[in-house]
Write a protein that holds these residues in place. Structure first.
Motif, PDB file in Angstrom:
ATOM      1  N   GLN A 126       0.840  -1.219   0.000  1.00 14.10           N
ATOM      2  CA  GLN A 126       0.000   0.000   0.000  1.00 14.10           C
ATOM      3  C   GLN A 126       0.869   1.262   0.000  1.00 14.10           C
ATOM      4  O   GLN A 126       0.552   2.242  -0.653  1.00 14.10           O
ATOM      5  CB  GLN A 126      -0.936   0.023   1.227  1.00 14.10           C
ATOM      6  N   GLN A 159      -2.387 -13.263   3.603  1.00 11.67           N
ATOM      7  CA  GLN A 159      -3.199 -12.122   4.043  1.00 11.67           C
ATOM      8  C   GLN A 159      -3.873 -11.500   2.836  1.00 11.67           C
ATOM      9  O   GLN A 159      -3.406 -11.625   1.699  1.00 11.67           O
ATOM     10  CB  GLN A 159      -2.285 -11.034   4.645  1.00 11.67           C
ATOM     11  N   GLU A 173      -5.041  -7.550   2.369  1.00 15.14           N
ATOM     12  CA  GLU A 173      -5.266  -6.220   2.934  1.00 15.14           C
ATOM     13  C   GLU A 173      -5.944  -5.354   1.883  1.00 15.14           C
ATOM     14  O   GLU A 173      -5.907  -5.651   0.693  1.00 15.14           O
ATOM     15  CB  GLU A 173      -3.921  -5.604   3.359  1.00 15.14           C
ATOM     16  N   PHE A 229      -3.121  -0.280  16.093  1.00 19.52           N
ATOM     17  CA  PHE A 229      -2.069  -0.684  15.144  1.00 19.52           C
ATOM     18  C   PHE A 229      -1.273   0.574  14.852  1.00 19.52           C
ATOM     19  O   PHE A 229      -1.872   1.660  14.740  1.00 19.52           O
ATOM     20  CB  PHE A 229      -2.665  -1.225  13.840  1.00 19.52           C
ATOM     21  N   PHE A 241      -0.175   1.734  12.224  1.00 24.34           N
ATOM     22  CA  PHE A 241      -0.441   2.341  10.903  1.00 24.34           C
ATOM     23  C   PHE A 241      -1.871   2.853  10.761  1.00 24.34           C
ATOM     24  O   PHE A 241      -2.225   3.406   9.719  1.00 24.34           O
ATOM     25  CB  PHE A 241      -0.149   1.328   9.787  1.00 24.34           C
ATOM     26  N   GLY A 291      -8.782  -6.840  11.157  1.00 25.32           N
ATOM     27  CA  GLY A 291      -8.481  -5.574  11.811  1.00 25.32           C
ATOM     28  C   GLY A 291      -8.584  -4.471  10.770  1.00 25.32           C
ATOM     29  O   GLY A 291      -8.434  -4.741   9.562  1.00 25.32           O
ATOM     30  N   CYS A 292      -8.814  -3.239  11.230  1.00 28.74           N
ATOM     31  CA  CYS A 292      -8.966  -2.138  10.255  1.00 28.74           C
ATOM     32  C   CYS A 292      -8.778  -0.807  10.965  1.00 28.74           C
ATOM     33  O   CYS A 292      -8.538  -0.766  12.178  1.00 28.74           O
ATOM     34  CB  CYS A 292     -10.351  -2.190   9.624  1.00 28.74           C
ATOM     35  N   VAL A 334       1.462   7.773   8.077  1.00 26.32           N
ATOM     36  CA  VAL A 334       1.598   6.801   6.982  1.00 26.32           C
ATOM     37  C   VAL A 334       1.216   7.454   5.659  1.00 26.32           C
ATOM     38  O   VAL A 334       1.861   7.222   4.626  1.00 26.32           O
ATOM     39  CB  VAL A 334       0.727   5.553   7.266  1.00 26.32           C
ATOM     40  N   ALA A 392      -8.109   1.380   5.894  1.00 26.26           N
ATOM     41  CA  ALA A 392      -7.467   0.133   5.454  1.00 26.26           C
ATOM     42  C   ALA A 392      -7.905  -1.004   6.361  1.00 26.26           C
ATOM     43  O   ALA A 392      -8.408  -0.754   7.472  1.00 26.26           O
ATOM     44  CB  ALA A 392      -5.947   0.279   5.498  1.00 26.26           C
ATOM     45  N   GLY A 411      -7.030  -5.497   7.202  1.00 26.51           N
ATOM     46  CA  GLY A 411      -6.187  -6.667   6.926  1.00 26.51           C
ATOM     47  C   GLY A 411      -6.844  -7.899   7.527  1.00 26.51           C
ATOM     48  O   GLY A 411      -7.411  -7.817   8.620  1.00 26.51           O
TER      49      GLY A 411
HETATM   50  C1  LIG Z   1      -0.375   1.982   4.081  1.00 26.15           C
HETATM   51  C2  LIG Z   1      -1.236   1.086   4.964  1.00 26.15           C
HETATM   52  C3  LIG Z   1      -2.061   1.665   5.926  1.00 26.15           C
HETATM   53  C4  LIG Z   1      -2.846   0.851   6.740  1.00 26.15           C
HETATM   54  C5  LIG Z   1      -2.780  -0.521   6.597  1.00 26.15           C
HETATM   55  O1  LIG Z   1      -3.588  -1.276   7.439  1.00 26.15           O
HETATM   56  C6  LIG Z   1      -3.721  -2.655   7.212  1.00 26.15           C
HETATM   57  C7  LIG Z   1      -4.371  -3.203   8.420  1.00 26.15           C
HETATM   58  N1  LIG Z   1      -4.205  -4.422   8.858  1.00 26.15           N
HETATM   59  C8  LIG Z   1      -4.876  -4.661   9.990  1.00 26.15           C
HETATM   60  C9  LIG Z   1      -4.846  -5.946  10.657  1.00 26.15           C
HETATM   61  O2  LIG Z   1      -5.441  -6.174  11.688  1.00 26.15           O
HETATM   62  N2  LIG Z   1      -4.115  -6.867  10.085  1.00 26.15           N
HETATM   63  C10 LIG Z   1      -3.953  -8.199  10.681  1.00 26.15           C
HETATM   64  C11 LIG Z   1      -5.188  -9.040  10.511  1.00 26.15           C
HETATM   65  C12 LIG Z   1      -4.794 -10.480  10.801  1.00 26.15           C
HETATM   66  S1  LIG Z   1      -3.142 -10.596  10.288  1.00 26.15           S
HETATM   67  O3  LIG Z   1      -3.089 -11.366   9.107  1.00 26.15           O
HETATM   68  O4  LIG Z   1      -2.342 -11.008  11.359  1.00 26.15           O
HETATM   69  C13 LIG Z   1      -2.815  -8.924   9.962  1.00 26.15           C
HETATM   70  C14 LIG Z   1      -5.532  -3.580  10.440  1.00 26.15           C
HETATM   71  S2  LIG Z   1      -5.317  -2.283   9.407  1.00 26.15           S
HETATM   72  C15 LIG Z   1      -1.963  -1.118   5.649  1.00 26.15           C
HETATM   73  C16 LIG Z   1      -1.176  -0.299   4.826  1.00 26.15           C
END
Ligand SMILES: Cc1ccc(OCc2nc(C(=O)N[C@H]3CCS(=O)(=O)C3)cs2)cc1
Length: 345
Positions: free
Chosen positions: A181, A215, A217, A256, A258, A289-290, A297, A312, A314
């Motif tokens: 991203q 994953q 995202e 998180f 980010f 998660g979000c 960022v 965002a 994931g």
């Molecule tokens: C530039 C940018 C800005 C924001 C972003 O947010 C991506 C996000 N991810 C999550 C999250 O909870 N991820 C986990 C879910 C289970 S997992 O596989 O362990 C990873 C929350 S927000 C990404 C890129």
């Protein structure tokens, strides 16, 4: 018929009767070997008069040449026959109908099925698929995602590090697909609507964690983007993915680096039976998660947070697949057990 003519006839008959190269070699040795019948004839020349030697010698050489040519011709015939036999035995008749049993056909791995399904759902919502390297720099995997120096995720117990390269830079196996991203924000002027499926890697391994996992995202960046838009996008996705007309989601505050605010999202379900049912029940299941993209960022992505906002999310694909298919052990995904593939593929 002279003794030479008799020998010629009998050797040619033996050569013609040899039905493989081993038998043919035996005939060659019996005729042209040190103690072969033709070699023995050649040895008798020494005791002859010059006149006898001239006529007998010429006749013996004719015999030797005839036997040699017959041996060579027979070897070529036998070799070609062996090739023809293999071609006949190994030829695949591509006009044959497909094998009846699905188990004998190739199958799509459940994770690949899930990736295709999820990316199709978001593609229908106007998202593009973005990809990036599995081997990432420390910058794109951590710094540009607002991970402070010393953050535990940067430690060896969580992350696979490569040895420093010639510039002293230590690359990592990406721990999430988030770096893509950042790279997209650097390269593309908003609006951005991307989905990033891919492999990610963490130092973790048990029934629900694999060192390599998958994953998906997503990122939306626009002049206006808010939590209500985020909630709608995720609800639409869940209704389609879990095949329900309505879905009840719960956004729990989380953290998180980010995203700010950050949420962990649960979906209401019924976990009382062997298979989790979605769209009903009073239990909750965490699925992703979000959050709103952290201003830092956006800045790392070259965007002005006063001009653009983003959200965002994931999700761990393997976990989602286990939920959807009711699988007890994540490690079964990667054991390549044909019985498992046949059952789930
Ligand atoms: C530039 C940018 C800005 C924001 C972003 O947010 C991506 C996000 N991810 C999550 C999250 O909870 N991820 C986990 C879910 C289970 S997992 O596989 O362990 C990873 C929350 S927000 C990404 C890129």
């Amino acid at each position: 018929m002279s003794d030479i003519d008799q020998l010629n006839a009998s050797l040619l008959a033996e050569i013609a009767a040899a039905d493989d190269e081993t038998a043919l070699e035996a005939v060659r040795v019996s005729a042209l070997g040190k103690k072969g019948s033709v070699s023995e004839l050649l040895k008798t020349l020494g005791a002859m008069t010059p006149e006898e030697r001239q006529s007998k010698g010429a006749a013996i050489n004719v015999l030797k040449n005839a036997v040699t040519e017959a041996l060579t011709a027979r070897k070529t015939t036998l070799r070609q026959a062996a090739i023809d036999a293999r071609l006949k035995a190994e030829t695949v008749d591509v006009s044959l109908p497909v094998r009846s049993s699905p188990a004998e056909r190739g199958r799509i791995h459940p994770i690949s099925q899930i990736v295709d399904e999820i990316t199709a759902i978001f593609a229908d919502m106007g998202f593009s698929i973005a990809e990036g390297p599995d081997i990432e720099t420390d910058y794109y995997n951590f710094t540009a995602l607002n991970f402070p120096e010393g953050h535990p995720a940067r430690e060896m117990h969580d992350t696979f590090f490569f040895n420093p390269d010639e510039n002293g830079e230590r690359k990592v196996l990406r721990t999430h697909t988030s770096p893509v991203q950042v790279r997209t924000m650097e390269a593309q002027t908003p609006p951005i609507r991307i989905i990033i499926p891919g492999k990610t890697y963490r130092q973790d391994s048990d029934a629900t964690h694999s060192p390599m996992f998958h994953q998906v995202e997503g990122l939306v960046v626009d002049k206006k983007a808010n939590v209500a838009n985020l909630r709608w996008v995720l609800e639409e996705f869940c209704k389609t993915f879990f095949e329900v007309n309505s879905v009840t989601m719960r956004f729990r505050p989380s953290f998180f680096p980010f995203t700010e605010p950050s949420f962990e999202v649960d979906i209401q379900c019924d976990r009382s039976g062997p298979i989790v049912k979605f769209g009903e029940g009073t239990d909750w299941m965490e699925i992703l998660g979000c959050g709103m993209v952290h201003p830092n960022v956006l800045r790392y992505g070259g965007l002005d947070p006063d001009e653009y906002q983003g959200f965002a999310w994931g999700m761990g694909l393997d976990r989602i697949a286990m939920l959807k298919y009711g699988m007890p052990d994540l490690r079964d995904f990667f054991n390549a057990d044909v019985r498992w593939m046949t059952h789930y593929g």
